[in-house]
Write an enzyme that holds these catalytic residues in place. Structure first.
Site, PDB file in Angstrom:
ATOM      1  N   THR A  79      50.990   3.114  27.667  1.00  0.00           N
ATOM      2  CA  THR A  79      49.750   3.653  28.230  1.00  0.00           C
ATOM      3  C   THR A  79      49.982   4.970  28.987  1.00  0.00           C
ATOM      4  O   THR A  79      49.217   5.930  28.856  1.00  0.00           O
ATOM      5  CB  THR A  79      49.136   2.618  29.189  1.00  0.00           C
ATOM      6  OG1 THR A  79      49.012   1.388  28.474  1.00  0.00           O
ATOM      7  CG2 THR A  79      47.769   3.057  29.683  1.00  0.00           C
ATOM      8  N   GLU A 183      47.670   3.280  21.749  1.00  0.00           N
ATOM      9  CA  GLU A 183      46.511   2.388  21.750  1.00  0.00           C
ATOM     10  C   GLU A 183      45.189   3.149  21.906  1.00  0.00           C
ATOM     11  O   GLU A 183      44.385   2.857  22.813  1.00  0.00           O
ATOM     12  CB  GLU A 183      46.696   1.304  22.838  1.00  0.00           C
ATOM     13  CG  GLU A 183      47.984   0.530  22.613  1.00  0.00           C
ATOM     14  CD  GLU A 183      48.286  -0.557  23.657  1.00  0.00           C
ATOM     15  OE1 GLU A 183      47.502  -0.727  24.600  1.00  0.00           O
ATOM     16  OE2 GLU A 183      49.310  -1.239  23.491  1.00  0.00           O
ATOM     17  N   LYS A 232      42.105   0.867  10.220  1.00  0.00           N
ATOM     18  CA  LYS A 232      41.525   1.031   8.886  1.00  0.00           C
ATOM     19  C   LYS A 232      40.849   2.403   8.754  1.00  0.00           C
ATOM     20  O   LYS A 232      41.113   3.147   7.811  1.00  0.00           O
ATOM     21  CB  LYS A 232      40.514  -0.099   8.681  1.00  0.00           C
ATOM     22  CG  LYS A 232      40.017  -0.268   7.288  1.00  0.00           C
ATOM     23  CD  LYS A 232      39.455  -1.695   7.113  1.00  0.00           C
ATOM     24  CE  LYS A 232      38.888  -1.879   5.726  1.00  0.00           C
ATOM     25  NZ  LYS A 232      37.460  -1.493   5.646  1.00  0.00           N
ATOM     26  N   HIS A 249      50.451  -3.001  17.790  1.00  0.00           N
ATOM     27  CA  HIS A 249      51.113  -3.676  18.912  1.00  0.00           C
ATOM     28  C   HIS A 249      50.700  -5.151  18.965  1.00  0.00           C
ATOM     29  O   HIS A 249      49.673  -5.528  18.403  1.00  0.00           O
ATOM     30  CB  HIS A 249      50.735  -3.004  20.237  1.00  0.00           C
ATOM     31  CG  HIS A 249      51.174  -1.566  20.328  1.00  0.00           C
ATOM     32  ND1 HIS A 249      50.810  -0.736  21.351  1.00  0.00           N
ATOM     33  CD2 HIS A 249      51.964  -0.821  19.498  1.00  0.00           C
ATOM     34  CE1 HIS A 249      51.358   0.462  21.165  1.00  0.00           C
ATOM     35  NE2 HIS A 249      52.051   0.449  20.048  1.00  0.00           N
ATOM     36  N   GLU A 294      55.298  -2.059  19.419  1.00  0.00           N
ATOM     37  CA  GLU A 294      55.400  -2.411  20.846  1.00  0.00           C
ATOM     38  C   GLU A 294      55.018  -3.871  20.931  1.00  0.00           C
ATOM     39  O   GLU A 294      53.905  -4.242  20.543  1.00  0.00           O
ATOM     40  CB  GLU A 294      54.438  -1.551  21.691  1.00  0.00           C
ATOM     41  CG  GLU A 294      54.584  -1.813  23.186  1.00  0.00           C
ATOM     42  CD  GLU A 294      53.434  -1.236  24.019  1.00  0.00           C
ATOM     43  OE1 GLU A 294      53.169  -0.033  23.926  1.00  0.00           O
ATOM     44  OE2 GLU A 294      52.824  -2.035  24.754  1.00  0.00           O
ATOM     45  N   GLY A 301      52.734  -7.175  31.520  1.00  0.00           N
ATOM     46  CA  GLY A 301      54.038  -6.673  31.951  1.00  0.00           C
ATOM     47  C   GLY A 301      55.041  -7.791  32.202  1.00  0.00           C
ATOM     48  O   GLY A 301      56.155  -7.548  32.639  1.00  0.00           O
TER      49      GLY A 301
END
Ligand SMILES: *[C@@H]1O[C@H](CO)[C@@H](O)[C@H](O)[C@H]1NC(C)=O
Ligand SMILES: *[C@@H]1O[C@H](CO)[C@@H](O)[C@H](O)[C@H]1NC(C)=O
Ligand SMILES: *[C@@H]1O[C@H](CO)[C@@H](O)[C@H](O)[C@H]1NC(C)=O
Ligand SMILES: *[C@@H]1O[C@H](CO)[C@@H](O)[C@H](O)[C@H]1NC(C)=O
Length: 492
Positions: A79, A183, A232, A249, A294, A301
């Site tokens: 991120t 992401e 997609k 991810h 990932e 976390g």
């Protein structure tokens, strides 16, 4: 009846309650993956923002642990990558970039809680440290560029990436790949459409074409964390022309719960996700590799005392098994260091149980995936089979096979491998220390606790050679090598 039944259960707590036969179909290779690179690792960019936390890149033991996993892909991303501005010492010229960041507010719904997602400066010195560590341990760096630096018209602003490319070129650093954005399907109200992102990747690749040393770089995207639709549309918009590695991810859950760590249903939930991304990529990006770029247990976390303990190994080993079986080309474990789900411990930098599991996997498990089945009816004996990894385990003869197994039952099992016949085979049984203490930080291999003898060396990963039945206590994992399997498909 009831009484006898109770007696039976009590009496059998310490004995074997079930026999499981494992059958391997060695006449068919389900997948052929890269022996060396299938399993890689990562740093989260947040680690750079946080000035390495407790990580010590010059620690000799950390370097020894890293080198043992080489070669590996090593992704630096996450991120925070979309808030990183590279500073090569010049003063920042583009005021518009900072203005842009001021608009980024509603990232609070993102993983890692409510931390402030402000821009941060990645100095040349920090990049040097990162590169120095990467090359010392012999990993191949894939670097996640900031995709939220945008022009007024909404397209990507590459000026900061150019700075980094020029710096890397000046220093003659070898970078294996580039990734743009992390992401982007979860950017929230800063919408960057998949069509725009595909155009941004084309722009990135045009720029990289000016740098001869980036000619065969990996170009990885779109690294989505949600459903399939962004992925997609990204490839429908022509991204496959420039993207070499289609990435997504995966995490299992937000808050750890004991049952979920050993739940076959939780494990199986990954199958559908892999199938969705693989089948979409097969159609829209058939030349691209598909990476789980990932991944770890818990998207917040990790949690100290859970995701850094022996218990976490089951989901990890199963993820590796399913990813290989269903044909993902690479799995990158988040992270080598950082948060509480890393391979080495957040505080003392000593190996977590998953480090040893990862190392055994890299050493023993080859790229050819075979089909393995069991007659277990509980669903709690998970089994995968591959050809041996010849490159990393030359002590075994060509034709050898590796089977890896998890016993998720609350009782021991005894395994029978008809393929082994009367021959000897090697068992690598991983158990918590003390046995049964699944929240333990310590793990044993065939009863010997794994610890580094000194900073420069890893312990011997010594198998137990045996014949006949293999006893697996409750909640244990094992790799079994059949050295004399002589499977034709495993010869090279
Ligand atoms: C990092 O590791 C080096 C080499 O082992 C050591 O000299 C140094 O003291 C360590 N730094 C910290 C902060 O522990
Ligand atoms: C980043 O560096 C620039 C130029 O040195 C400086 O103006 C800016 O304040 C820095 N930003 C942060 C968040 O430290
Ligand atoms: C962020 O979200 C809150 C609540 O959903 C909303 O009130 C606010 O306007 C949003 N911020 C921006 C900059 O749009
Ligand atoms: C292994 O298999 C090959 C044929 O696939 C055969 O020629 C050879 O004798 C076998 N070796 C052993 C030790 O069984």
């Amino acid at each position: 009846m009831g009484f006898i039944h109770i007696l039976f259960v009590v009496a059998c707590f310490r004995c074997t309650v079930s026999y499981v036969t494992i059958k391997i179909d060695a006449d068919k290779v389900l997948q052929k993956l890269d022996d060396q690179m299938f399993l890689g690792t990562a740093f989260d960019t947040l680690l750079l923002k946080n000035h390495w936390e407790n990580f010590n890149s010059s620690s000799r033991s950390v370097q020894t642990l890293g080198r043992a996993l080489s070669p590996s892909y090593f992704r630096i991303g996450g991120t925070t990558a979309d808030f990183m501005v590279f500073q090569d010492g010049d003063t920042m010229s583009s005021k518009s970039m900072e203005n842009h960041f001021n608009k980024i507010q509603n990232f609070s719904q993102r993983p890692y809680g409510k931390s402030n997602y402000d821009t941060f400066n990645l100095t040349a010195q920090m990049f040097d440290q990162l590169y120095s560590f990467t090359s010392t341990v012999g990993w191949d760096m894939i670097y996640n560029l900031n995709a939220l630096l945008r022009q007024k018209d909404g397209s990507w602003n590459p000026s900061n990436a150019l700075k980094l490319f020029n710096y890397v070129t000046k220093k003659n650093y070898k970078i294996r790949g580039w990734e743009l954005g992390n992401e982007p399907d979860l950017y929230g109200e800063i919408k960057v459409s998949p069509e725009q992102m595909a155009a941004d990747f084309r722009h990135l690749v045009q720029i990289l074409a000016n740098y001869p040393q980036f000619k065969n770089c990996i170009i990885m995207g779109p690294s989505v964390a949600g459903g399939i639709s962004y992925f997609k549309r990204f490839f429908e918009a022509g991204a496959a022309k420039v993207v070499t590695t289609a990435s997504f991810h995966h995490y299992y859950f937000g808050t750890p719960n004991f049952k979920e760590f050993i739940s076959p249903d939780m494990m199986d939930s990954l199958i559908e996700r892999i199938a969705e991304f693989k089948s979409t990529a097969n159609v829209l990006a058939s030349e691209a590799e598909v990476w789980l770029a990932e991944t770890s247990t818990d998207w917040t976390g990790g949690q100290a005392g859970w995701t850094d303990r022996y218990l976490a190994g089951f989901l990890w080993l199963d993820k590796l098994g399913l990813s290989a079986k269903y044909g993902l080309d690479v799995v990158l474990r988040q992270c080598f260091y950082g948060f509480h789900f890393s391979l080495i411990n957040h505080e003392d930098l000593k190996p977590n149980p998953d480090y040893w599991l990862t190392l055994l996997y890299k050493n023993l498990v080859g790229g050819k995936v075979l089909s393995a089945t069991t007659d277990d009816s509980t669903g709690k004996v998970r089994v995968y089979a591959h050809c041996i990894n010849h490159v990393r385990s030359p002590q075994y003869k060509p034709g050898a096979m590796t089977v890896y197994i998890m016993n998720l039952n609350t009782q021991a099992i005894e395994l029978y491998l008809p393929q082994a016949g009367q021959d000897e085979f090697d068992v690598y049984l991983l158990e918590s220390v003390p046995a049964g203490a699944v929240f333990s930080r310590d793990v044993s291999l065939n009863g010997v606790t794994l610890v580094m003898p000194d900073e420069e060396h890893l312990p011997d990963l010594k198998p137990q050679r045996q014949t006949g039945y293999i006893k697996m206590p409750s909640l244990t994992m094992a790799f079994i090598v059949l050295p004399t399997a002589n499977a034709t498909l495993c010869f090279n």
